[in-house]
Design a protein around this motif. Structure first.
Motif, short mmCIF file in Angstrom:
data_model
loop_
_atom_site.label_atom_id
_atom_site.label_comp_id
_atom_site.label_asym_id
_atom_site.label_seq_id
_atom_site.Cartn_x
_atom_site.Cartn_y
_atom_site.Cartn_z
N ASN A 165 0.82 -1.21 0.00
CA ASN A 165 0.00 0.00 0.00
C ASN A 165 0.86 1.26 0.00
O ASN A 165 0.58 2.23 -0.70
CB ASN A 165 -0.93 -0.01 1.21
CG ASN A 165 -1.96 1.10 1.18
OD1 ASN A 165 -2.03 1.91 2.09
ND2 ASN A 165 -2.76 1.18 0.14
N ASP A 168 2.89 1.82 -3.42
CA ASP A 168 2.13 2.32 -4.58
C ASP A 168 2.17 3.84 -4.56
O ASP A 168 1.24 4.49 -4.09
CB ASP A 168 0.69 1.79 -4.51
CG ASP A 168 -0.16 2.29 -5.66
OD1 ASP A 168 0.42 2.61 -6.72
OD2 ASP A 168 -1.38 2.35 -5.51
N SER A 221 -5.05 -1.33 -4.21
CA SER A 221 -3.76 -1.65 -3.58
C SER A 221 -3.90 -2.73 -2.52
O SER A 221 -3.14 -3.71 -2.50
CB SER A 221 -3.17 -0.38 -2.96
OG SER A 221 -1.98 -0.66 -2.28
#
Length: 334
Positions: A165, A168, A221
């Motif tokens: 997460n 990204d 994500s």
């Protein structure tokens, strides 16, 4: 054309339809990521539609594999229908946690708690997802963790979900990383139907991301990182992946970047789960163009993964990768 190739055709057509008609499909534009010039420097409000397209692909996958017994039997991830249903339920809930976060900005603590609960329940229901023994290629003894398998597996899931997460951060970074993972899985470990579908999705999504039309968002994500974690653990438990350090090499760069940033935030008296701009991709973007930053990141991910498939000591690969990462961080902070 084989029957398997025919079952992949609908996914190609669905994703092609979404790419061609992206601007016309209003539900893709329901949640927008607006630039704030503090952490988000993209030029315009951008749809967080990557997760929506991913969950649609996953839904079509579920329908297809449920109706085709041969596909279900050939899919190494599930021993029975119950495991498939648990997987899909967990995937949908994690997606909706991410979408809710995209829309209403959950606090980091609340999001972590929700993920903890859903993964804990998933592991409790699917015992075949628990990691009970750790085999390391450069260590002769088997590490048995039967008593702690639930919490160790939970820890692995949560760490990678958070690492991915946070990883990204710039266009194509997460999608190219995911493409690398599923390509290696298909080439070296298993002919997984789900891996093929996810590769199709990622190729089309990468085009949208490259054109600045869409981001993954937390919905995409969190879901993608759950799928990667689930697949690695199932392949490891089923014997397709022999050693835990093989998986570790796939995840090492997002993992050590997470650890570094966490400790830095803690030392600065900040919430370690609260986002900032101290990740590797942020540091690289401040020094280099987007293209060069992307190349550097992908190289330090793909080269170790490629070397791990050769007859090279994996401990050496791990230490060399950590050294290269540390050297890059040192140079960027000078």
């Amino acid at each position: 054309m084989t029957s398997l190739n025919l079952t992949l055709l609908p996914f190609i057509l669905v994703n092609l339809f979404f790419v061609i008609n992206f601007d016309k499909l209003l539900f893709f534009h329901y949640i927008l990521d607006k630039p704030d010039k503090k952490r988000k420097f993209h030029l315009k409000a951008t749809p967080l539609a990557g997760g929506i397209i991913l969950i649609i692909n996953l839904l079509v996958y579920f329908i297809t594999i449920s109706l085709n017994k041969d596909l279900l039997l050939s899919e190494v991830l599930f021993n029975n229908n119950f495991e498939l249903y648990i997987f899909m339920t967990a995937a949908f809930i994690i997606f909706f946690i991410g979408i809710f976060d995209d829309k209403y900005n959950l606090t980091p603590n609340h999001k972590f708690l929700l993920l903890f609960i859903i993964i804990f329940v998933t592991l409790t229901l699917d015992q075949n997802l628990l990691i009970s023994s750790i085999y390391i290629s450069f260590y002769n003894e088997v590490i048995n963790i039967n008593k702690f398998s639930l919490f160790f597996t939970l820890f692995c899931f949560l760490v990678f979900l958070n690492a991915f997460n946070m990883f990204d951060g710039i266009n194509l970074q997460a999608s190219l990383y995911s493409i690398s993972i599923f390509s290696f899985i298909l080439f070296y470990f298993t002919n997984s139907y789900l891996s093929k579908i996810l590769l199709i999705y990622l190729i089309f999504y990468s085009y949208l991301n490259y054109k600045n039309k869409s981001f993954l968002g937390d919905g995409g994500s969190l879901l993608m990182s759950f799928l990667i974690s689930y697949m690695f653990i199932k392949l490891y438990n089923n014997g397709q992946i022999k050693f835990a350090d093989e998986i570790f090499i796939f995840m090492i760069i997002p993992g050590i970047d997470l650890i570094r940033v966490f400790f830095k935030r803690i030392l600065n008296n900040k919430n370690p789960l609260k986002p900032d701009r101290t990740h590797l991709h942020h540091l690289l973007s401040s020094k280099f163009t987007h293209f060069k930053s992307l190349i550097i990141i992908q190289l330090i991910i793909i080269v170790p993964i490629g070397l791990s498939q050769l007859d090279i000591n994996k401990l050496f690969i791990i230490l060399a990768t950590i050294f290269c990462y540390s050297l890059i961080i040192y140079k960027l902070n000078r």
